[in-house]
Every structure is written in structure tokens, then in C-alpha cells.
Write a protein that holds these residues in place. Structure first.
Motif, PDB file in Angstrom:
ATOM      1  N   ASP A  94     -34.286  75.652  76.480  1.00  0.00           N
ATOM      2  CA  ASP A  94     -35.643  74.394  75.296  1.00  0.00           C
ATOM      3  C   ASP A  94     -34.273  73.869  73.958  1.00  0.00           C
ATOM      4  N   TRP A  95     -32.986  74.250  73.836  1.00  0.00           N
ATOM      5  CA  TRP A  95     -32.676  73.563  72.705  1.00  0.00           C
ATOM      6  C   TRP A  95     -31.992  72.227  74.030  1.00  0.00           C
ATOM      7  N   ARG A  96     -31.423  72.534  75.121  1.00  0.00           N
ATOM      8  CA  ARG A  96     -30.584  71.196  75.542  1.00  0.00           C
ATOM      9  C   ARG A  96     -31.901  70.554  76.309  1.00  0.00           C
ATOM     10  N   THR A  97     -33.204  70.812  76.277  1.00  0.00           N
ATOM     11  CA  THR A  97     -33.778  69.755  76.530  1.00  0.00           C
ATOM     12  C   THR A  97     -34.320  69.261  75.863  1.00  0.00           C
ATOM     13  N   ALA A  98     -34.619  69.568  74.444  1.00  0.00           N
ATOM     14  CA  ALA A  98     -35.058  68.987  73.036  1.00  0.00           C
ATOM     15  C   ALA A  98     -33.631  67.770  72.993  1.00  0.00           C
ATOM     16  N   SER A 149     -32.194  78.025  66.715  1.00  0.00           N
ATOM     17  CA  SER A 149     -33.922  77.561  65.562  1.00  0.00           C
ATOM     18  C   SER A 149     -34.868  76.951  66.769  1.00  0.00           C
ATOM     19  N   VAL A 150     -34.879  76.976  68.157  1.00  0.00           N
ATOM     20  CA  VAL A 150     -36.321  76.175  68.862  1.00  0.00           C
ATOM     21  C   VAL A 150     -37.403  77.297  68.901  1.00  0.00           C
ATOM     22  N   LYS A 151     -38.325  76.789  68.384  1.00  0.00           N
ATOM     23  CA  LYS A 151     -39.695  76.925  68.201  1.00  0.00           C
ATOM     24  C   LYS A 151     -40.254  78.541  69.556  1.00  0.00           C
ATOM     25  N   ALA A 152     -39.579  78.910  70.466  1.00  0.00           N
ATOM     26  CA  ALA A 152     -39.934  79.853  70.832  1.00  0.00           C
ATOM     27  C   ALA A 152     -39.613  80.933  69.672  1.00  0.00           C
TER      28      ALA A 152
END
Length: 330
Positions: free
Chosen positions: A36-40, A252-255
């Protein structure tokens, strides 16, 4: 007459600056979309560049393969791009191709993961997290949290779930993890292996550990995706994540915030992926002729957990995740 001349000169300067920003080709070699971090991170940079008037983005997803990135960098040179943004999947093996970028006189901006040849190449700017400090904070949070619940003297078994072997984030966070453990002699390392920064591999590794390691009290996962995968494995084994095993993630991603609020994860150390504004600002300054220097620029980062108030040292005190969860953009 003088006023008219001044206005004319000002108009020429404005038009000159505007033309300098027009028709700029920005190429970005990204490692892939493993988390998710990389996508963001990708969305932030791509969106900022594409949203800039007169700029064209040439994007390449390497799908976690160094050979794909090397090919992409050489293609960027052939295309005659104006700037190259680069995040390397691992630290080593870049000197030859990055020197080719230098020889082509294309300004190089390093992002997130730094190559080990930084002292041998030219680069225009570098933006990245302080991976060693992030790793140190993970263990420091665990150590201080254990003290806060009366387990500061108890021997505690710790497992470290590492990221992709050889990646800057893995190297730095491991260094920080292990250095910090020396300050907490009650923490005993009982397992250490890679989950490649992915949720699926984090789950598989945790499943393996739960069968082969007698007891794990604390899991230090070098990114949140692996921690979230480990939570699924812990649940599958009939244990309670966040209670039977204390879980500290990173990014510290939303998930991860959702998992902390649900009581299934205990803490996450921030490593912001939102580099888009930094990158655009850097390119604008470089076009204007400004020298940004060689210092690695770190965004400000925090620590988040269920209750807040854990002092991790170096000015990092945890903040209650529930208080800021609605501010998470990724």
C-alpha cells in the motif's frame, strides 16, 4: 517610458520562466507495487508530475526486477528525457547505469531507496526516509511499551520480519532494529527472516514461525503490509494479535491505523510515501538554476499506537492512532 520598459522586461522574464517550465519530460523508474505504501508513493509522484502544466510523465513499473529498471533507465536516456526520478529495488548494482545517466547530462533525483554508489555518481537531489531511525523506533517503542505494562524486566522473545533483502529500507531498518535491541537486554531475538515487504509473504513467514518457533512475544515487521499478513496468520493459529503477540509495523498506512484501532496491531512507525510535492518543487528549483546540494532530505515522521504517549527517544513520542486516522491519505 521607463515604466513601459520595466513592464516589458518583467513580461519577458515571466514568459522566460513560463517557457522554461513548458515541455519538460520527467521519467520515473519505480520498483513495482509491492505494498500500500508503494502504491501511495507512485500515485503521489505521478499525480504531482502529471498535474504540472507543460510536464510530461514517462513512467516505468519494474515489477520488482533490477534488470527491468536498468533497461528502463537506458530507455529514458535514449528518449532524451529532461529529468529522471529513480527508486532502486536494491542498494547494489547501479553504478554503471547511473554513470550512463550522468554522461547523458540528465539530472537524477533519488527517491526513497538510495543506491550504495551515491558517492560515485552525480545526483541533483535525494529524498528518503531515515530507515535506521525508523528501525530503532520500532524496537524502542516495543521496549518502552513493555516497561509501561510491567514487563520491562521480563525476558521477551522477539521476531524480526525483514523486507526485501538488500533493499535500502531493509538494510537500514535491520541495522536500527538490532542496534536498539542492545538498549533493551530483556528482548531476545528468536527469529529473523524476509517477508519481501508483501502481505502474502508476511503471512506465509508468520505461519512458518508459529510452527517452528516455541514462542514469539513481539513481532517487529519492517512494513505494515507484512504485519497485516502476519495478523492473518496469528488469527489462523487461534491466537489474538495485539495481545498474545505484540505487533509493531512500519510505514503508517491507513490499513495499519484501522488494525491499531481494532486492537489487532499495537504500533506503526511512519515513513511517508507522499513525495510528489517535494519532487515537483525540486524540479522547479533545478530548472531555475538552483543547487539543491547532496544532503539526503528526510520528511518529518511520527509514531502511532493505541493510546499515545510512548517516548521512543530522539524527540519521537507516540500519538494515538484514532486521533489522526481520518487524516491518513494512503
Amino acid at each position: 517610458m521607463k515604466k513601459l520598459l520595466a513592464l516589458a522586461l518583467a513580461l519577458v522574464m515571466i514568459l522566460g520562466v513560463a517557457s522554461a517550465f513548458a515541455d519538460v519530460k520527467v521519467a520515473f523508474s519505480q520498483i513495482g507495487q509491492e505494498s500500500d505504501w508503494r502504491t501511495a508513493n507512485t500515485d503521489s509522484i505521478n499525480g504531482a508530475v502529471k498535474g504540472h502544466e507543460g510536464w510530461e510523465l514517462i513512467y516505468d513499473d519494474a515489477q520488482q526486477k533490477q534488470e527491468n529498471q536498468i533497461k528502463a533507465l537506458r530507455n529514458f536516456i535514449t528518449q532524451g528525457v529532461d529529468f529522471i526520478l529513480f527508486t532502486g529495488v536494491v542498494e547494489t548494482g547501479w553504478e554503471e547505469v547511473l554513470k550512463e545517466v550522468n554522461e547523458a547530462e540528465i539530472p537524477l533525483i533519488l527517491i526513497d531507496r538510495m543506491p550504495d554508489c551515491m558517492d560515485k555518481i552525480e545526483y541533483a537531489a535525494a529524498f528518503g526516509g531515515d530507515f535506521v531511525e525508523e528501525g530503532r523506533r520500532q524496537v524502542a517503542w516495543a521496549g518502552e511499551y513493555l516497561k509501561s505494562i510491567g514487563r520491562g524486566e521480563e525476558e521477551v522473545n522477539v521476531a524480526i520480519m525483514e523486507g526485501t533483502t538488500g533493499a535500502g529500507a531493509q538494510v537500514g531498518r535491520t541495522k536500527g532494529n538490532l542496534a536498539a535491541m542492545e538498549a533493551y537486554p530483556n528482548l531476545k531475538l528468536v527469529a529473523q527472516n524476509t517477508g519481501n515487504f508483501t502481505r502474502a509473504e508476511g503471512q506465509a513467514l508468520m505461519e512458518s514461525w508459529l510452527k517452528s518457533v516455541d514462542k514469539i512475544d513481539v513481532l517487529i515487521a519492517q512494513n505494515d503490509d507484512m504485519a497485516l499478513g502476519a495478523i492473518d496468520a496469528i488469527k489462523g493459529a487461534g491466537l489474538v494479535p495485539g495481545k498474545d503477540i505484540i505487533i509493531v509495523g512500519c510505514d503508517s498506512v491507513k490499513a495499519a491505523f484501522d488494525a491499531i484501532v481494532a486492537g489487532e496491531m499495537n504500533a506503526t512507525i511512519e515513513c511517508t510515501p507522499l513525495y510528489g510535492p517535494f519532487v515537483v518543487d525540486a524540479i522547479e528549483k533545478l530548472i531555475a538554476g538552483e543547487d539543491l546540494g547532496k544532503e539526503l532530505i528526510h520528511p518529518v515522521e511520527g509514531v502511532y499506537d493505541i493510546d499515545g504517549g510512548i517516548d521512543c527517544g530522539n524527540g519521537a513520542v507516540s500519538v494515538k492512532a484514532a486521533d489522526v486516522i481520518n487524516e491518513r491519505q494512503y
